[in-house]
Design a protein around this motif. Structure first.
Motif, PDB file in Angstrom:
ATOM      1  N   UNK A 114       0.827  -1.207   0.000  1.00 14.31           N
ATOM      2  CA  UNK A 114       0.000   0.000   0.000  1.00 14.31           C
ATOM      3  C   UNK A 114       0.859   1.254   0.000  1.00 14.31           C
ATOM      4  N   UNK A 115       0.235   2.343  -0.374  1.00 15.07           N
ATOM      5  CA  UNK A 115       0.921   3.637  -0.306  1.00 15.07           C
ATOM      6  C   UNK A 115       1.734   3.928  -1.544  1.00 15.07           C
ATOM      7  N   UNK A 116       2.158   5.172  -1.669  1.00 14.13           N
ATOM      8  CA  UNK A 116       2.895   5.577  -2.867  1.00 14.13           C
ATOM      9  C   UNK A 116       4.331   5.084  -2.901  1.00 14.13           C
ATOM     10  N   UNK A 117       4.866   4.619  -1.770  1.00  9.22           N
ATOM     11  CA  UNK A 117       6.263   4.193  -1.703  1.00  9.22           C
ATOM     12  C   UNK A 117       6.344   2.741  -1.251  1.00  9.22           C
ATOM     13  N   UNK A 118       7.286   2.002  -1.820  1.00  9.14           N
ATOM     14  CA  UNK A 118       7.437   0.582  -1.484  1.00  9.14           C
ATOM     15  C   UNK A 118       8.258   0.452  -0.200  1.00  9.14           C
ATOM     16  N   UNK A 188       2.954  -1.669 -11.677  1.00 13.27           N
ATOM     17  CA  UNK A 188       1.678  -1.328 -12.298  1.00 13.27           C
ATOM     18  C   UNK A 188       0.619  -2.403 -12.096  1.00 13.27           C
ATOM     19  N   UNK A 189       1.031  -3.596 -11.688  1.00 17.81           N
ATOM     20  CA  UNK A 189       0.050  -4.664 -11.479  1.00 17.81           C
ATOM     21  C   UNK A 189      -0.792  -4.339 -10.246  1.00 17.81           C
ATOM     22  N   UNK A 190      -2.110  -4.518 -10.322  1.00 17.55           N
ATOM     23  CA  UNK A 190      -2.964  -4.197  -9.173  1.00 17.55           C
ATOM     24  C   UNK A 190      -2.553  -4.968  -7.922  1.00 17.55           C
ATOM     25  N   UNK A 191      -2.485  -4.274  -6.802  1.00 15.20           N
ATOM     26  CA  UNK A 191      -2.079  -4.909  -5.554  1.00 15.20           C
ATOM     27  C   UNK A 191      -3.037  -6.022  -5.160  1.00 15.20           C
ATOM     28  N   UNK A 192      -4.332  -5.820  -5.432  1.00 10.74           N
ATOM     29  CA  UNK A 192      -5.313  -6.846  -5.071  1.00 10.74           C
ATOM     30  C   UNK A 192      -5.027  -8.162  -5.798  1.00 10.74           C
ATOM     31  N   UNK A 193      -4.510  -8.065  -7.012  1.00 10.99           N
ATOM     32  CA  UNK A 193      -4.166  -9.276  -7.773  1.00 10.99           C
ATOM     33  C   UNK A 193      -2.991  -9.998  -7.123  1.00 10.99           C
ATOM     34  N   UNK A 194      -1.971  -9.238  -6.736  1.00  9.81           N
ATOM     35  CA  UNK A 194      -0.856  -9.821  -5.991  1.00  9.81           C
ATOM     36  C   UNK A 194      -1.363 -10.500  -4.721  1.00  9.81           C
TER      37      UNK A 194
END
Length: 208
Positions: A114-118, A188-194
């Motif tokens: 989540x968030x703009x930074x990893x 760019x891959x949706x986090x929900x998919x991960x």
């Protein structure tokens, strides 16, 4: 004249950052998150963090002791919400353990990414192994134990010897944190998919 932004006054601030409405400490953490993940922790000085937060370096020390404290707070912020979730799931014995384990895995991945930074990428810093970050390691260890308890509560986990349970826990926990690297290479891959795919894989590793 009074300040309508709620900021503390009396200490000069540089005009490097738009007024975000954050308190100074939160603003420093936001600046550190951005800089540590884009420029690198070692390459980021306290002066640069302070300037990015819109204050002078001397003013920064009114709110934090230095760069290590900022890193420790950022690291703990990536684990604490997942630990809260794990505690709630462990307490909810009305649902099958397999479903609760899947939910923890999915939620943990979504929070890590989540968030703009990893921020999860900061786990890999060599500095994080030092005693200064004992608080982070303690919270992380409690979260890992939550995974262990949920795996043990599944039908497959209950049949495992201690060494087998420990191995499954290490593998599942490693998979969850490994998503940090995958997400960094494919932002760019949706986090929900991960999150869903990782939770599915984690249950297979756990034998559930």
């Amino acid at each position: 004249m009074g300040s309508s932004s709620g900021r503390r006054v009396g200490r000069p601030r540089a005009a490097q950052r738009p007024d975000s409405g954050l308190e100074p400490r939160a603003e420093l953490l936001a600046a550190a998150a951005e800089l540590f993940t884009t420029r690198g922790y070692a390459a980021t000085t306290t002066r640069v963090v302070a300037e990015r937060a819109g204050m002078r370096q001397a003013s920064m020390y009114h709110y934090v002791s230095g760069k290590e404290e900022l890193l420790a707070q950022l690291l703990e912020s990536t684990v604490t919400p997942s630990l809260v979730c794990a505690r709630e799931l462990l307490a909810d014995d009305t649902r099958p353990a397999e479903g609760r384990l899947w939910e923890l895995c999915r939620t943990d991945v979504e929070l890590l990414c989540a968030g703009p930074h990893n921020l999860g990428g900061l786990y890999l810093l060599p500095e994080v192994r030092t005693e200064r970050f004992a608080g982070f390691h303690a919270v992380r260890a409690e979260l890992k134990d939550g995974y262990r308890q949920l795996i043990a509560a599944t039908a497959a986990g209950g049949a495992l010897a201690k060494s087998g349970l420990d191995l499954r826990t290490d593998l599942v926990f490693g998979l969850i944190e490994g998503v940090i690297l995958v997400h960094r290479s494919d932002p760019e891959r949706p986090v929900s998919e991960f999150a869903r795919a990782t939770a599915d894989a984690a249950l297979r590793i756990a034998g559930a």
